[in-house]
Scaffold this active site. Structure first.
Site, PDB file in Angstrom:
ATOM      1  N   CYS A   1      33.518  28.303  -9.992  1.00 33.99           N
ATOM      2  CA  CYS A   1      34.205  27.166 -10.605  1.00 33.99           C
ATOM      3  C   CYS A   1      34.253  27.250 -12.128  1.00 33.99           C
ATOM      4  O   CYS A   1      33.437  27.922 -12.754  1.00 33.99           O
ATOM      5  CB  CYS A   1      33.507  25.851 -10.283  1.00 33.99           C
ATOM      6  SG  CYS A   1      33.406  25.505  -8.551  1.00 33.99           S
TER       7      CYS A   1
ATOM      8  N   GLY B   1      38.255  30.598 -11.125  1.00 32.74           N
ATOM      9  CA  GLY B   1      38.602  30.082  -9.800  1.00 32.74           C
ATOM     10  C   GLY B   1      40.098  29.956  -9.645  1.00 32.74           C
ATOM     11  O   GLY B   1      40.755  29.396 -10.520  1.00 32.74           O
TER      12      GLY B   1
ATOM     13  N   ASN C   1      30.258  22.939 -11.607  1.00 34.34           N
ATOM     14  CA  ASN C   1      30.151  24.387 -11.442  1.00 34.34           C
ATOM     15  C   ASN C   1      28.692  24.694 -11.123  1.00 34.34           C
ATOM     16  O   ASN C   1      27.815  24.384 -11.919  1.00 34.34           O
ATOM     17  CB  ASN C   1      30.571  25.090 -12.740  1.00 34.34           C
ATOM     18  CG  ASN C   1      30.346  26.601 -12.697  1.00 34.34           C
ATOM     19  OD1 ASN C   1      30.145  27.209 -13.729  1.00 34.34           O
ATOM     20  ND2 ASN C   1      30.370  27.204 -11.545  1.00 34.34           N
ATOM     21  N   GLY C   2      28.453  25.284  -9.967  1.00 28.56           N
ATOM     22  CA  GLY C   2      27.087  25.632  -9.594  1.00 28.56           C
ATOM     23  C   GLY C   2      26.842  25.349  -8.128  1.00 28.56           C
ATOM     24  O   GLY C   2      27.764  25.062  -7.368  1.00 28.56           O
TER      25      GLY C   2
ATOM     26  N   TYR D   1      30.562  40.216 -15.996  1.00 32.72           N
ATOM     27  CA  TYR D   1      31.831  40.173 -15.279  1.00 32.72           C
ATOM     28  C   TYR D   1      32.551  38.822 -15.303  1.00 32.72           C
ATOM     29  O   TYR D   1      33.758  38.766 -15.494  1.00 32.72           O
ATOM     30  CB  TYR D   1      31.568  40.591 -13.821  1.00 32.72           C
ATOM     31  CG  TYR D   1      32.741  40.423 -12.891  1.00 32.72           C
ATOM     32  CD1 TYR D   1      33.888  41.205 -13.035  1.00 32.72           C
ATOM     33  CD2 TYR D   1      32.716  39.475 -11.872  1.00 32.72           C
ATOM     34  CE1 TYR D   1      34.973  41.041 -12.181  1.00 32.72           C
ATOM     35  CE2 TYR D   1      33.795  39.319 -11.008  1.00 32.72           C
ATOM     36  CZ  TYR D   1      34.920  40.098 -11.177  1.00 32.72           C
ATOM     37  OH  TYR D   1      35.988  39.949 -10.344  1.00 32.72           O
TER      38      TYR D   1
END
Ligand code: SF4
Length: 497
Positions: A23, A52, A126-127, A279
């Site tokens: 996310c 995302g 996010n997580g 990345y």
């Protein structure tokens, strides 16, 4: 990449050979109540699209009413001027989501909105919560219903349940109850809130809005609002200026009167996800004081110092392997070139009815530049090897194009363990470095040699800037490389065991 065939739909589903960020979050608070925040969130989400691509959503508040629009696909698939014009208000939050194929549906798209007696809130997360199941059960026992399978909905319901205590108390009570990784942006009737988990596993930063609505134009001379974003690159895209990272365990509440910041947890060891630098993050972002692009160059240099091999050419697997290939070339004196090009337009699924067509389709993702690699000893730099499928295919393509030797160098250590903190990881048995040693792996990939950066080398590539170098608590999550996680995890949690 590996291919999964969906017989019913006659489609081929790509699962590329990478771990995937799940996310990106973004929030805007405009000081001028007449300013529309949603268009700025749209620009921000565009810049977070790499985090995302499966769904996107924006919620804004006006006169204490939250309006939201969300849809499947890219930000550009979901929003157009007409849709954006229906999300009115000077404060807004947004979300982009990656999902595993099975959980890819609109009900799991974010933000999640809860409307209740005392007000309404929207949450973008996010997580991953490591205790989501327990919290969900407690909330269900208290009569609270859920519409999705997402643990992010747990957060919105928990804040709503505690809201009668006031926003600040509701947030602290919620945050002290949940465990795991989270970067949150929360929209209330009149405020924008940001929060980062006590270890800072997922990134979140604060920006100042200089010139709302005038991308790239001159600033107004004073802050005309605030931005919260997963990455600094998106702040600039929305016309703002990066101010600072939100600290691990910090909550920021932005309202018309003030910007309030407080810490909700005991001081803990910072443990940002090392893979953000390898990345996930965009190379022009700076996270916790570390320049992502610079860290990738350094990783390549260190890889060159650790495992140089005699070669005529070094190339990188696009995109994040390229800076590391530049670094490797600098450290070893090997000429750098563009030997592989990526097709950026191929989606996660496409129609390929026959077996031959499917096999052909594997080659559609990457192209080898024959004239660059033919007759040469090539070093191929990749950011990571997860299942090994892409590396195997690239070695074969390079050899078919006439490369005399192919030596793989990887700028992350072997991925042997799953992630429990918001990253989509294959089952452990499918992690090729877990199943084979380096020699077996090299042989199975068809390469002439294979080497990974060491954990020590990776940490050196993430060298902290002077401002943080005396911070003894600064550190990184290395869980998927070492199996040692910054917070306890249940091996039953999630599917990635
Ligand atoms: S386990 Fe790996 S991917 Fe997950 S947060 Fe830690 S370093 Fe990142």
């Amino acid at each position: 990449m590996s291919i999964v065939e969906d017989d019913k739909l006659q489609r081929v589903i790509y699962q590329d050979d990478k771990l995937h960020e799940e996310c990106g979050v973004f929030g805007v608070f405009c000081n001028d109540p007449e300013q529309e925040a949603a268009p700025l969130v749209y620009y921000g989400l565009f810049s977070l699209q790499h985090r995302g691509q499966e769904s996107a959503g924006i919620a804004a508040v006006k006169d204490k009413v939250i309006e939201m629009q969300k849809g499947m696909g890219l930000v550009s698939d979901t929003f157009n001027p007409d849709v954006l014009s229906r999300i009115n208000g000077s404060v807004a939050v947004g979300h982009v989501r990656y999902s595993t194929f099975g959980s890819s549906s609109l009900v799991n798209a974010q933000p999640f909105v809860s409307r209740f007696k005392l007000g309404s809130i929207a949450v973008a997360h996010n997580g991953t919560l490591t205790n989501a199941d327990v919290v969900r059960e407690l909330l269900e026992d208290a009569g609270i219903g859920f519409i999705s399978s997402s643990d992010s909905e747990v957060i919105v319901n928990l804040i709503a349940k505690n809201y009668k205590k006031g926003l600040e108390k509701a947030l602290t009570d919620t945050i002290q109850f949940i465990k795991g990784s989270y970067a949150l942006v929360v929209l209330t009737d009149d405020a924008l809130v940001g929060a980062r988990d006590p270890n800072g596993i997922r990134p979140l930063c604060l920006g100042q809005l200089d010139c709302p609505g005038q991308l790239g134009g001159p600033g107004l001379g004073k802050s005309s609002g605030w931005i919260l974003s997963s990455e600094s690159c998106a702040i600039e895209a929305a016309g703002g200026t990066f101010i600072r990272d939100i600290e691990p365990g910090e909550v920021v509440i932005i309202s018309r009167d003030q910007v309030l910041s407080f810490s909700f947890s005991e001081k803990t060891r910072r443990a940002i996800c090392a893979f953000e630098y390898v990345y996930f993050a965009r190379p022009d972002s700076v996270i916790d004081g570390i320049d992502v692009y610079g860290s990738r160059i350094r990783a390549g240099e260190i890889l060159g110092m650790e495992s140089a091999v005699a070669a005529d050419l070094v190339i990188g697997v696009p995109d994040s392997g390229i800076p590391a290939a530049i670094g490797y070339g600098r450290a070893t004196g090997t000429p750098f070139g563009m030997g592989i090009v990526k097709n950026k337009y191929i989606g996660r699924t496409f129609i390929a009815p026959g077996q031959a067509a499917r096999e052909k389709a594997v080659s559609l993702k990457h192209f080898v530049i024959r004239s660059e690699v033919s007759g040469k000893r090539v070093v191929l730099i990749d950011d990571s090897i997860v299942r090994g499928t892409t590396s195997r295919r690239l070695v074969s393509l390079l050899k078919e194009a006439g490369a005399k030797e192919v030596h793989i160098r990887v700028c992350s250590p072997p991925v042997r363990f799953p992630c429990y903190f918001g990253i989509d990881t294959p089952h452990r048995k499918d992690l090729i470095s877990n199943a084979s040693n380096a020699d077996e792996l090299c042989k199975s990939l068809g390469a002439d040699s294979l080497a990974f950066i060491t954990v020590k080398g990776l940490l050196e590539s993430l060298e902290l800037p002077a401002v943080q170098s005396d911070d003894k608590d600064a550190g990184f999550c290395l869980g998927c490389f070492t199996g040692e996680y910054p917070i306890p995890v249940s091996y039953k949690h999630g599917a990635a065991v």
